[in-house]
Design a protein around this motif. Structure first.
Motif: not given
Length: 233
Positions: A45-47, A50-61
């Protein structure tokens, strides 16, 4: 009806996906907002972000990835927070395989050990730490099978393709069925704490649903459900 309902696109770490499936249902019912959810490894998801994926929220581990995203300008400053802390578990479908001290890693008696890829999945990195600290990484290296995410590692064990594997406690508690077998909740002093942070991405800065979700995850209702799935705070 709810006024000003919106849709948020959420990237969810695989370890949290079973819990979030239930949280999302409660959130949507309570707010009228909709969530479009993708699950996968935090590193992937990080990559993508940074490449422009249209996510609004990230729930990271983890907490490292959200910190990097904020420092690099991909998220809204001051919005990230710890939504949960995860627990690593060594699990097998065989009821007699995993003992309550994890000695199975020294004794053997298994062909394949599953874990997530430590380069992209925080639970994989934690598993690697455990194996290293216990001094069994070398002897077991030929038996390790890696999944891209902890969800794939879980499936390796659930399908019988691996005899045992390192998974998240929330996966065992949050699956669609009550998983049987044997497991060892790995002592927290054997790996870096799995502090899981949520972050509002620049894409979601003006998204009403995204901001509402961030608030919802801090609330008592969400935390009670997360606690029931094996998460701490």
């Amino acid at each position: 009806m709810h006024a000003h309902a919106d849709t948020a696109t959420v990237a969810v770490a695989s370890s949290f996906a079973p819990t979030f499936q239930q949280l999302a249902s409660v959130f949507e019912a309570d707010t009228g907002h909709a969530l479009k959810v993708s699950s996968g490894s935090t590193g992937k998801f990080y990559a993508q972000i940074r490449a422009g994926a249209p996510f609004d929220v990230l729930l990271a581990a983890d907490d490292e990835t959200p910190r990097k995203l904020e420092a690099e300008g991909f998220s809204v400053k001051g919005q990230r927070f710890t939504y949960a802390r995860g627990k690593l578990v060594l699990w097998s479908l065989r009821p007699d395989l995993v003992d309550d001290q994890g000695q199975v890693l020294n004794k053997g008696g298994f062909a394949r050990l599953a874990m997530a890829n430590p380069k992209v999945a925080p639970y994989g990195a934690a598993a690697l730490e455990v194996l290293t600290r216990l001094g069994v990484l070398g002897p077991l290296s030929g038996r390790i099978v890696q999944g891209e995410s902890v969800a794939q590692a879980f499936q390796f064990v659930a399908s019988g393709n691996a005899d045992l594997g390192f998974v998240a406690l929330s996966q065992l508690k949050g699956a669609d069925r009550a998983w049987q077998g044997s497991w060892w909740v790995v002592p927290p002093d054997l790996y870096t704490p799995l502090v899981q942070e949520a972050v509002l991405l620049k894409q979601g800065q003006a998204n009403v649903a995204a901001r509402a979700l961030m608030g919802f995850l801090k609330g008592d209702k969400a935390r009670a459900l997360m606690r029931a799935h094996g998460h701490e705070f």
